[in-house]
Design a protein around this motif. Structure first.
Motif, short mmCIF file in Angstrom:
data_model
loop_
_atom_site.label_atom_id
_atom_site.label_comp_id
_atom_site.label_asym_id
_atom_site.label_seq_id
_atom_site.Cartn_x
_atom_site.Cartn_y
_atom_site.Cartn_z
N GLN A 1 -22.56 -29.96 1.33
CA GLN A 1 -23.80 -29.51 1.95
C GLN A 1 -25.00 -30.03 1.18
OE1 GLN A 1 -23.57 -25.24 2.29
NE2 GLN A 1 -22.56 -25.34 4.26
N ALA A 2 -24.92 -30.01 -0.15
CA ALA A 2 -26.02 -30.54 -0.96
C ALA A 2 -26.18 -32.03 -0.72
CB ALA A 2 -25.76 -30.26 -2.44
N GLY B 1 -29.51 -33.13 1.02
CA GLY B 1 -30.29 -33.96 0.11
C GLY B 1 -30.52 -35.34 0.71
#
Length: 120
Positions: free
Chosen positions: A100-101, A105
């Protein structure tokens, strides 16, 4: 001429906060130690139940009592497995937040490039 203001040094103001934080850290450490001990006990218990299950399962003459005991052992093993699934830390539990990061990102970088190219 004004006299300089007298104020308490920063160390004195931070002392109650430090003591409070230290108390929270101690409580967290005790909780972590308790959870670690529980995991160790559950692992040992699981190994013992698994050994008993294998011993009874390989018995040639399975009576109804043995079958009932095997069902009970299987249920106990399932309960222990659920308890152990929530272990202290595992890399598998970090897989979803990691991706998810990376995804969000990456989207942030792409959106930033688009905004920069539109503004420039």
């Amino acid at each position: 001429m004004k006299p300089p203001k007298q104020s308490q040094p920063p160390a004195e103001n931070a002392e109650p906060d430090f003591e409070q934080e230290l108390g929270e850290i101690e409580r967290s450490l005790l909780s972590l130690k308790e959870r670690y001990n529980q995991v160790q006990r559950d692992r040992l218990s699981k190994a013992e139940w698994q050994q008993r299950f294998n011993k009874l399962n390989h018995n040639k003459h399975q009576t109804p009592e043995i079958k009932a005991e095997l069902r009970q052992i299987k249920q106990q093993l399932e309960v222990l497995e659920i308890n152990l699934e929530s272990q202290l830390f595992s890399w598998v539990s970090l897989k979803k937040p990691f991706w998810q990061a990376v995804r969000f990102g990456g989207m942030g970088v792409i959106i930033g490039w688009i905004l920069k190219s539109c503004a420039g």
